[in-house]
Write a protein that holds these residues in place. Structure first.
Motif, PDB file in Angstrom:
ATOM      1  N   UNK A   5      18.795 -45.720 -44.982  1.00 54.52           N
ATOM      2  CA  UNK A   5      19.335 -44.813 -43.973  1.00 54.52           C
ATOM      3  C   UNK A   5      18.203 -44.170 -43.179  1.00 54.52           C
ATOM      4  N   UNK A   6      18.544 -43.718 -41.979  1.00 48.86           N
ATOM      5  CA  UNK A   6      17.650 -42.990 -41.079  1.00 48.86           C
ATOM      6  C   UNK A   6      16.285 -43.668 -40.964  1.00 48.86           C
ATOM      7  N   UNK A   7      16.345 -44.920 -40.555  1.00 48.53           N
ATOM      8  CA  UNK A   7      15.102 -45.655 -40.327  1.00 48.53           C
ATOM      9  C   UNK A   7      14.781 -45.600 -38.843  1.00 48.53           C
ATOM     10  N   UNK A   8      13.993 -46.557 -38.355  1.00 50.93           N
ATOM     11  CA  UNK A   8      13.529 -46.500 -36.980  1.00 50.93           C
ATOM     12  C   UNK A   8      14.616 -46.780 -35.969  1.00 50.93           C
ATOM     13  N   UNK A   9      14.506 -46.106 -34.805  1.00 46.90           N
ATOM     14  CA  UNK A   9      15.377 -46.411 -33.686  1.00 46.90           C
ATOM     15  C   UNK A   9      14.879 -47.659 -32.972  1.00 46.90           C
ATOM     16  N   UNK A  10      15.792 -48.339 -32.282  1.00 45.18           N
ATOM     17  CA  UNK A  10      15.476 -49.479 -31.412  1.00 45.18           C
ATOM     18  C   UNK A  10      14.623 -50.521 -32.149  1.00 45.18           C
ATOM     19  N   UNK A  11      15.203 -51.218 -33.126  1.00 46.43           N
ATOM     20  CA  UNK A  11      14.432 -52.232 -33.850  1.00 46.43           C
ATOM     21  C   UNK A  11      14.012 -53.371 -32.920  1.00 46.43           C
ATOM     22  N   UNK A  12      12.844 -53.903 -33.183  1.00 49.38           N
ATOM     23  CA  UNK A  12      12.318 -55.035 -32.426  1.00 49.38           C
ATOM     24  C   UNK A  12      12.229 -56.239 -33.351  1.00 49.38           C
ATOM     25  N   UNK A  13      12.899 -57.326 -32.984  1.00 48.99           N
ATOM     26  CA  UNK A  13      12.819 -58.576 -33.743  1.00 48.99           C
ATOM     27  C   UNK A  13      12.025 -59.575 -32.912  1.00 48.99           C
ATOM     28  N   UNK A  14      10.798 -59.851 -33.340  1.00 49.21           N
ATOM     29  CA  UNK A  14       9.925 -60.762 -32.606  1.00 49.21           C
ATOM     30  C   UNK A  14      10.068 -62.207 -33.044  1.00 49.21           C
ATOM     31  N   UNK A  48      18.144 -70.653 -48.452  1.00 52.15           N
ATOM     32  CA  UNK A  48      16.730 -70.429 -48.177  1.00 52.15           C
ATOM     33  C   UNK A  48      16.500 -68.947 -47.907  1.00 52.15           C
ATOM     34  N   UNK A  49      15.238 -68.585 -47.792  1.00 56.06           N
ATOM     35  CA  UNK A  49      14.872 -67.200 -47.505  1.00 56.06           C
ATOM     36  C   UNK A  49      14.436 -67.110 -46.047  1.00 56.06           C
ATOM     37  N   UNK A  50      15.127 -66.267 -45.293  1.00 58.11           N
ATOM     38  CA  UNK A  50      14.839 -66.080 -43.875  1.00 58.11           C
ATOM     39  C   UNK A  50      13.969 -64.841 -43.721  1.00 58.11           C
ATOM     40  N   UNK A  51      12.884 -64.971 -42.971  1.00 59.19           N
ATOM     41  CA  UNK A  51      11.959 -63.870 -42.764  1.00 59.19           C
ATOM     42  C   UNK A  51      12.142 -63.294 -41.357  1.00 59.19           C
ATOM     43  N   UNK A  52      12.132 -61.951 -41.277  1.00 53.82           N
ATOM     44  CA  UNK A  52      12.238 -61.257 -40.001  1.00 53.82           C
ATOM     45  C   UNK A  52      10.940 -60.484 -39.770  1.00 53.82           C
ATOM     46  N   UNK A  53      10.331 -60.674 -38.590  1.00 55.49           N
ATOM     47  CA  UNK A  53       9.095 -59.982 -38.246  1.00 55.49           C
ATOM     48  C   UNK A  53       9.304 -59.215 -36.949  1.00 55.49           C
ATOM     49  N   UNK A  54       8.849 -57.964 -36.922  1.00 60.70           N
ATOM     50  CA  UNK A  54       9.008 -57.154 -35.724  1.00 60.70           C
ATOM     51  C   UNK A  54       8.545 -55.729 -35.955  1.00 60.70           C
ATOM     52  N   UNK A  55       9.305 -54.780 -35.419  1.00 57.03           N
ATOM     53  CA  UNK A  55       9.001 -53.358 -35.546  1.00 57.03           C
ATOM     54  C   UNK A  55      10.277 -52.615 -35.942  1.00 57.03           C
ATOM     55  N   UNK A  56      10.119 -51.604 -36.783  1.00 58.95           N
ATOM     56  CA  UNK A  56      11.211 -50.711 -37.175  1.00 58.95           C
ATOM     57  C   UNK A  56      12.386 -51.485 -37.780  1.00 58.95           C
ATOM     58  N   UNK A  57      12.063 -52.374 -38.700  1.00 56.24           N
ATOM     59  CA  UNK A  57      13.072 -53.184 -39.378  1.00 56.24           C
ATOM     60  C   UNK A  57      13.474 -52.624 -40.740  1.00 56.24           C
ATOM     61  N   UNK A  58      12.920 -51.461 -41.117  1.00 53.03           N
ATOM     62  CA  UNK A  58      13.149 -50.943 -42.467  1.00 53.03           C
ATOM     63  C   UNK A  58      14.569 -50.446 -42.681  1.00 53.03           C
ATOM     64  N   UNK A  59      15.334 -50.239 -41.623  1.00 51.42           N
ATOM     65  CA  UNK A  59      16.716 -49.789 -41.798  1.00 51.42           C
ATOM     66  C   UNK A  59      17.719 -50.917 -41.652  1.00 51.42           C
ATOM     67  N   UNK A  60      17.328 -52.155 -41.951  1.00 48.55           N
ATOM     68  CA  UNK A  60      18.201 -53.310 -41.739  1.00 48.55           C
ATOM     69  C   UNK A  60      19.499 -53.159 -42.535  1.00 48.55           C
ATOM     70  N   UNK A  61      20.624 -53.377 -41.857  1.00 46.58           N
ATOM     71  CA  UNK A  61      21.927 -53.292 -42.503  1.00 46.58           C
ATOM     72  C   UNK A  61      22.701 -54.595 -42.438  1.00 46.58           C
ATOM     73  N   UNK A  62      22.483 -55.369 -41.410  1.00 41.81           N
ATOM     74  CA  UNK A  62      23.193 -56.645 -41.309  1.00 41.81           C
ATOM     75  C   UNK A  62      22.558 -57.504 -40.236  1.00 41.81           C
ATOM     76  N   UNK A  63      22.988 -58.760 -40.204  1.00 38.68           N
ATOM     77  CA  UNK A  63      22.636 -59.683 -39.142  1.00 38.68           C
ATOM     78  C   UNK A  63      23.925 -60.041 -38.418  1.00 38.68           C
ATOM     79  N   UNK A  64      23.908 -59.867 -37.112  1.00 41.86           N
ATOM     80  CA  UNK A  64      25.055 -60.242 -36.281  1.00 41.86           C
ATOM     81  C   UNK A  64      24.840 -61.672 -35.816  1.00 41.86           C
ATOM     82  N   UNK A  65      25.751 -62.560 -36.194  1.00 41.27           N
ATOM     83  CA  UNK A  65      25.644 -63.976 -35.836  1.00 41.27           C
ATOM     84  C   UNK A  65      26.773 -64.344 -34.890  1.00 41.27           C
ATOM     85  N   UNK A  66      26.445 -65.081 -33.864  1.00 44.49           N
ATOM     86  CA  UNK A  66      27.432 -65.458 -32.862  1.00 44.49           C
ATOM     87  C   UNK A  66      28.230 -66.690 -33.263  1.00 44.49           C
TER      88      UNK A  66
END
Length: 804
Positions: A16-25, A38-56
């Protein structure tokens, strides 16, 4: 362009209450195989508050998340055996926002990583047939992969490079025989736009290499690729390039080295406008689809020969579609239709949009063969005539050819003819050049608001338009003003209750034409560009019919826009007051943006509210053409926090634009340095007001001064005494105008009138002639004797004559 049209896949986690405006590079790996965990890796900024992945798209199951730090998180995923092949769009949602869209590819083959060194044929990395390799093409790097093949086998290599969406990567692929000769090569393929593929029949048993590199040897560490290597089919085209939803069609796949083949496909009843076809042979599918257009229109396939008016293929009743192939160089196809005088049609060709190499040119001819209209690439990849009117009753011909008169079996197209097309649609605007994803995620802080601009496109219709959401996150409401027919954009406010759950998903929006009996409706469709180069345009894009909307953690500030008590008038200005409610101790500057300028209204791009301020004034102006109307406006704020940047907006408030309450015509005044003068202003009063107005002259030159003048409504003339200094600037000064404040409702309305007033200042006249002397009376005297005549002097010539 990839169409994103599936469902969102959700798994809660994170903190909870992690970074605003996460950046996924970056997402690693760039793809995976069906039926594999498999294990998927996410790299970017302010990713510590990850709650889900939205998939289209469906097919990827996210089972758990691990946060390494604010720049790195990971997820255990399972790619279901029936997951759609190809590109999947993913976004990370944290408690502080939603990331940009990034791509992940689902394939049918096992995935291995490139192993260096493999930059020479003798160092080629051996891989099994029907394998996908993930690698990197560095500067001057050439990567080789080797497979053992038998004579007569199909050998195919297809590269996913630009489509990975990481950087401008122009890839090159070739098949190299055992003797070191390239027997097939490709830079860009029309089917894949900017990515290549090669496919050939092996001539002899042996080891054959696949070569992958950057086309100009200018790769770098960001030039990642996936190359599919195997015996799978890879036709170049499909025909026909469209179908109706729910019908079964026998499609012909063209250009596979093993020969053309057909396949019956049943189109789902709920298929979208663009549908992917994956050709299948011997249990293997092509890695990338052929895209076709889905529509209910009646259709016909060209009947060869149809390269002249006499053999022209008849089209069905409109709306209708004709399918054809420019099968060889200099080929021309004719389709005929009947039209009544003044009937209006929309005509378009779909070729490159459906990945054909055809650079189509569209013409309309009459029965006499006279050319009536031409089009080539109207505002896009293919020709379109948005509105063509038949000049008379009769039969007409649609003529299709290639711009360079090329042709081939894969030069497929679809030509559409319909009565004047009427439609509406919506999109989110691009707010920053070469950054098409900025502000296209609607993230609403709890107990706060977020503002988004929505653009409206109307095709051959003038109407007011409403915007509706099919659903929204719990606790979120939307305030969307009616989009008046005179404008093409509107600000929309999303507001979250203070107790709204921190959550989000992908949501559909639709637009409707108001007060139109035809029930015209459309959707909000968004297009983003993964790779876009300044002045060159996009190289890989994705479109979606759903928009991410999320409730995020509470922001440390909230904005209010004070409702103007009075209107802004044409050629007037107004100071809008913006107030900030700050959390205790929060003292960051807030950048304010007047999000939308109504017609005729201008404003600065941004205004800064300093960290020690709780109020700011935002000056707007109205030009002389601003139409009188009432509009809904707002201000969007952006500010940094210790957790990253966060946006919040004011609510919508009404802004009324009115005609001026008074007008002024300023007479020309002329004077000299050091001499006072008077500016005379003739007044007119189109509207009523109470009390005295106050006028002040602006644009006076150096050395000219005057005081403000107050006057009541009805005074026909306002005079400004102007003091002129001895050193006042000489000349004709034509930039004079008046600012007049008119009292109303305890405040004032600022007018700018009298533009173009003129003051001429001259120098004082110098060396003026003295006045003539006055006559003086004298005593009368006796007449004098006549004076002796004065002897005239002799000239030189006369003097010489006398000497002689």
């Amino acid at each position: 362009m990839k169409s994103l049209s599936g469902i969102a896949l959700v798994l809660l986690g994170g903190s909870a209450m992690a970074g605003f405006t996460p950046t996924l590079n970056l997402i690693e790996p760039r793809g995976g195989q069906r039926g594999v965990e498999l294990e998927m890796q996410f790299y970017g900024e302010r990713l510590d508050g990850i709650q889900e992945v939205l998939a289209y798209d469906p097919g990827i199951e996210f089972r758990s998340f691990t946060v390494e730090n604010d720049k790195h998180a990971s997820a255990k995923i399972f790619i279901k055996p029936d997951a759609p092949l190809g590109e999947h769009g993913l976004r990370v949602r944290t408690s502080g926002g939603v990331s940009f869209l990034r791509s992940f590819f689902v394939g049918q083959f096992p995935v291995v990583n490139e192993v260096d060194p493999n930059d020479k044929p003798e160092q080629a990395q051996r891989v099994e047939l029907n394998t996908t390799v993930q690698g990197v093409a560095k500067q001057e790097d050439v990567d080789y992969y080797v497979c053992s093949l038998k004579k007569g086998q199909r050998f195919t290599a297809e590269v996913e490079a630009m489509r990975l969406g990481r950087t401008m990567f122009d890839s090159y692929v070739a098949i190299v025989d055992p003797k070191g000769f390239e027997i097939a090569s490709c830079d860009d393929a029309a089917l894949l736009r900017t990515d290549p593929f090669v496919s050939t029949i092996i001539p002899e048993d042996g080891d054959y290499c696949v070569l992958v590199r950057e086309a100009a040897y200018e790769g770098n560490d960001n030039c990642e690729y996936r190359v599919n290597i195997g015996t799978f089919p890879r036709p170049k085209a499909v025909f026909p390039t469209g179908a109706k939803a729910g019908e079964t069609v026998e499609f012909k796949f063209i250009g596979d080295p093993a020969g053309d083949f057909t396949e019956k496909v049943t189109i789902p009843a709920d298929a979208g406008e663009r549908f992917p076809l994956f050709p299948t042979r011997d249990g293997l599918q092509a890695p990338s689809p052929h895209w076709i257009k889905i529509s209910p229109a009646a259709s016909v396939v060209e009947a060869e020969p149809n390269n002249g008016a006499k053999e022209s293929t008849p089209l069905p009743d409109q709306p209708c579609v004709g399918y054809g192939i420019i099968g060889q160089n200099d080929d021309v196809d004719f389709f005929r239709f009947k039209a009544a005088k003044d009937e209006e049609f929309t005509i378009r060709v779909l070729a490159r949009e459906l990945r054909s190499p055809l650079d189509a040119v569209l013409s309309v001819r009459n029965e006499k063969g006279e050319n009536l209209a031409n089009n080539d690439d109207q505002g896009g990849l293919d020709p379109k005539m948005p509105l063509w009117k038949a000049p008379a009753d009769g039969e007409y011909h649609l003529v299709i050819r290639d711009q360079l008169r090329r042709g081939g079996p894969d030069y497929t197209y679809r030509v559409e003819l319909e009565k004047r097309n009427v439609g509406i649609s919506a999109s989110l605007p691009v707010v920053e050049r070469d950054n098409s994803q900025k502000w296209k995620m609607i993230t609403v802080p709890r107990g706060n608001r977020y503002a988004a601009m929505v653009n409206i496109a109307r095709d051959n219709i003038g109407c007011d338009v409403s915007l509706e959401a099919e659903s929204l996150p719990a606790g979120v409401t939307m305030n969307a003003p009616v989009v008046k027919r005179s404008v093409t954009a509107v600000p929309v406010i999303f507001e979250a209750a203070a107790d709204a759950p921190v959550a989000g998903s992908l949501y559909r929006f639709k637009v409707k034409a108001l007060e139109d009996p035809r029930n015209i409706a459309g959707i909000l469709e968004e297009t983003i560009h993964h790779v876009e180069i300044n002045n060159q345009g996009p190289y890989h894009s994705a479109s979606a019919e759903r928009i991410p909307v999320a409730v995020i953690d509470e922001a440390p500030y909230k904005l209010e826009l004070e409702t103007p008590a009075v209107p802004i008038v044409k050629n007037g200005t107004m100071q809008l007051k913006v107030k900030a409610q700050r959390k205790e101790g929060y003292a960051e500057a807030i950048t304010l943006r007047f999000l939308w300028n109504p017609p005729g209204i201008g404003s600065p791009a941004t205004v800064t509210m300093n960290g020690d301020q709780s109020e700011a004034l935002y000056e707007i102006n109205a030009n002389g053409d601003a139409p009188p109307a009432e509009w809904q406006v707002c201000v969007l704020g952006e500010a940094n926090t210790p957790q990253g940047p966060v946006l919040a907006s004011t609510s919508l408030v009404p802004l009324r634009v009115a005609d001026p309450y008074l007008t002024m015509a300023m007479d020309m005044a002329a004077t000299e340095q050091g001499k006072a003068t008077t500016l005379i202003c003739k007044m007119d009063y189109p509207a009523k007001f109470e009390g005295n107005a106050t006028a002040e002259v602006f644009g006076l030159p150096h050395g000219a001064t005057t005081a403000p003048v107050s006057f009541p409504r009805g005074q026909a003339q306002v005079n400004f005494p102007v003091e002129i200094a001895g050193d006042a600037t000489v000349g004709k000064h034509t930039a004079l105008f008046c600012r007049v404040t008119v009292p109303e409702k305890g405040t004032t309305i600022l007018h700018q009138v009298g533009q173009g007033g003129t003051l001429r200042i001259d120098k004082p006249a110098e060396n003026a002639p003295a006045p003539p002397p006055q006559p003086v009376a004298v005593a009368q005297a006796a007449p004098a004797a006549p004076a002796a005549p004065v002897e005239k002097p002799l000239s030189r010539l006369e003097q010489l004559r006398q000497k002689k």
